[in-house]
Motif scaffolding. Structure first.
Motif, mmCIF file in Angstrom:
data_model
loop_
_atom_site.group_PDB
_atom_site.id
_atom_site.type_symbol
_atom_site.label_atom_id
_atom_site.label_comp_id
_atom_site.label_asym_id
_atom_site.label_seq_id
_atom_site.Cartn_x
_atom_site.Cartn_y
_atom_site.Cartn_z
ATOM 1 N N GLU A 73 42.863 42.044 42.145
ATOM 2 C CA GLU A 73 43.339 42.176 43.429
ATOM 3 C C GLU A 73 43.404 42.858 44.117
ATOM 4 O OE1 GLU A 73 47.544 40.345 44.625
ATOM 5 O OE2 GLU A 73 46.361 38.672 43.763
ATOM 6 N N ARG A 76 40.725 44.796 45.512
ATOM 7 C CA ARG A 76 39.820 43.925 46.338
ATOM 8 C C ARG A 76 38.033 43.113 45.841
ATOM 9 N NH1 ARG A 76 42.507 42.155 51.325
ATOM 10 N NH2 ARG A 76 43.845 44.044 51.295
ATOM 11 N N TRP A 78 36.928 40.381 44.544
ATOM 12 C CA TRP A 78 36.283 39.616 44.771
ATOM 13 C C TRP A 78 37.246 38.549 45.241
ATOM 14 C CZ3 TRP A 78 39.174 35.698 42.553
ATOM 15 C CH2 TRP A 78 40.342 35.601 41.483
ATOM 16 N N SER A 79 36.987 37.873 46.184
ATOM 17 C CA SER A 79 37.863 36.675 46.890
ATOM 18 C C SER A 79 37.509 35.874 46.691
ATOM 19 C CB SER A 79 37.876 37.055 48.670
ATOM 20 O OG SER A 79 36.826 36.915 48.968
#
Length: 136
Positions: A73, A76, A78-79
């Motif tokens: 997280e 960042r 992946w989202s």
């Protein structure tokens, strides 16, 4: 912000973050019955879980998984997005490793979330075409 919690509820491993829950396909459990010829000198480590189900009940492994999710997280990596209609999600798996110091004592519990994506190297495709041509 606290790291996301990791839970298991049967066929899928949901990840909760801020009240939202997203289901990921749970990969099959991996069991090692024997080592292959390339790794016959490596000892099997029975202190490393081979599945999420084995690791989830141990505080050290849960902490390692929470640290990995926090790192993902924070970086960042992946989202979360909606899956397009008619598409299947790629699989993922937790991989666990006990890191030891020079005396063999446990230095750290390391958990990595790895993604399995279907890819083929061009060399592999060429080899298959050559074998098919050779066999007629």
């Amino acid at each position: 912000m606290s790291p996301p919690s990791v839970h298991y509820s049967g066929g899928a491993a949901p990840i909760e973050d801020g009240g939202e829950e997203v289901e990921f396909a749970s990969p099959p459990s991996v069991h090692i019955d024997h080592l292959d010829a390339n790794h016959d000198d490596a000892p099997l480590r029975s202190d490393e879980p081979v599945s999420f189900v084995e690791a989830e009940g141990h505080p050290s492994w849960r902490k390692a998984m929470e640290e990995e999710m926090a790192s993902i997280e924070e970086n960042r990596t992946w989202s979360l997005v909606d899956l397009p209609h008619g598409r299947r999600a790629i699989g993922l798996k937790w991989v666990y490793k006990v890191k030891r110091d020079e005396n063999g004592a446990v230095a750290k519990y390391k958990a990595r979330l790895v993604v399995f994506a279907p890819v083929a190297r061009l060399d592999t495709v060429r080899l298959l075409i050559a074998l098919a041509a050779h066999e007629g």
